[in-house]
Design a protein around this motif. Sequence first.
Motif, short mmCIF file in Angstrom:
data_model
loop_
_atom_site.label_atom_id
_atom_site.label_comp_id
_atom_site.label_asym_id
_atom_site.label_seq_id
_atom_site.Cartn_x
_atom_site.Cartn_y
_atom_site.Cartn_z
N UNK A 133 0.83 -1.21 0.00
CA UNK A 133 0.00 0.00 0.00
C UNK A 133 0.86 1.26 0.00
N UNK A 134 1.92 1.26 0.78
CA UNK A 134 2.82 2.42 0.82
C UNK A 134 3.43 2.66 -0.56
N UNK A 135 3.82 1.60 -1.23
CA UNK A 135 4.39 1.72 -2.59
C UNK A 135 3.38 2.30 -3.57
N UNK A 136 2.09 2.09 -3.32
CA UNK A 136 1.03 2.62 -4.19
C UNK A 136 0.66 4.06 -3.83
N UNK A 137 1.25 4.59 -2.76
CA UNK A 137 0.97 5.98 -2.37
C UNK A 137 0.03 6.13 -1.19
N UNK A 138 -0.44 5.01 -0.63
CA UNK A 138 -1.31 5.07 0.54
C UNK A 138 -0.48 5.38 1.79
N UNK A 139 -1.13 5.94 2.79
CA UNK A 139 -0.53 6.09 4.11
C UNK A 139 -1.59 5.75 5.15
N UNK A 140 -1.11 5.30 6.31
CA UNK A 140 -2.03 4.97 7.38
C UNK A 140 -2.60 6.27 7.94
N UNK A 141 -3.94 6.39 7.92
CA UNK A 141 -4.60 7.63 8.35
C UNK A 141 -5.33 7.48 9.67
N UNK A 142 -5.37 6.25 10.21
CA UNK A 142 -6.04 6.07 11.50
C UNK A 142 -6.72 4.73 11.59
N UNK A 143 -7.83 4.71 12.37
CA UNK A 143 -8.49 3.43 12.60
C UNK A 143 -9.90 3.64 13.13
N UNK A 144 -10.68 2.58 12.97
CA UNK A 144 -11.93 2.43 13.71
C UNK A 144 -11.54 1.51 14.86
N UNK A 145 -11.51 2.06 16.06
CA UNK A 145 -10.98 1.34 17.22
C UNK A 145 -12.10 0.70 18.03
N UNK A 146 -11.87 -0.53 18.42
CA UNK A 146 -12.79 -1.24 19.30
C UNK A 146 -12.71 -0.64 20.70
N UNK A 147 -13.87 -0.39 21.31
CA UNK A 147 -13.92 0.15 22.67
C UNK A 147 -14.96 -0.63 23.47
#
Length: 143
Positions: free
Chosen positions: A8-22
Amino acid sequence: MSDIRTRLTALGFSCRGRIASTDNGRNCCVEIDDLSGFILYAHIVGDAIMKVGTTTPNLKGRVSQNASTIRQIIALKEGRARDARWHHRPFDAFKKMAPGVIQSNKDIEIWALVSTEVEYKLLEQQYNAAFNTMDGGWAMQLG
């Protein structure tokens, strides 16, 4: 970084966050570094891409909708939800699978990139096919 994240990083994506379990899997919250424009995003669980989707005008609004749906389905399963028409329709793969991820105390990572109006829908189809999100993931269709 796992192989899928490297790709994904090679395709230009970056980690933007998450839907976190609470709340021990009874709820979830959104933690997002927002993007605006013609957005291509990916839901990742563990080392699997579950879906590549598109949204505009911003990422946070879309991910907040995803989290709201998950919360409503968990509440429905637990008998805490008010009745709504969509509760009586067959659930798509996201509605069937994503709540279980949260209920098992796992997070859904959100990776994204800003694309163009001309390319983002085409890239969605290409990446869902390339990452085989139709088999075992929750992408609804390729086109």
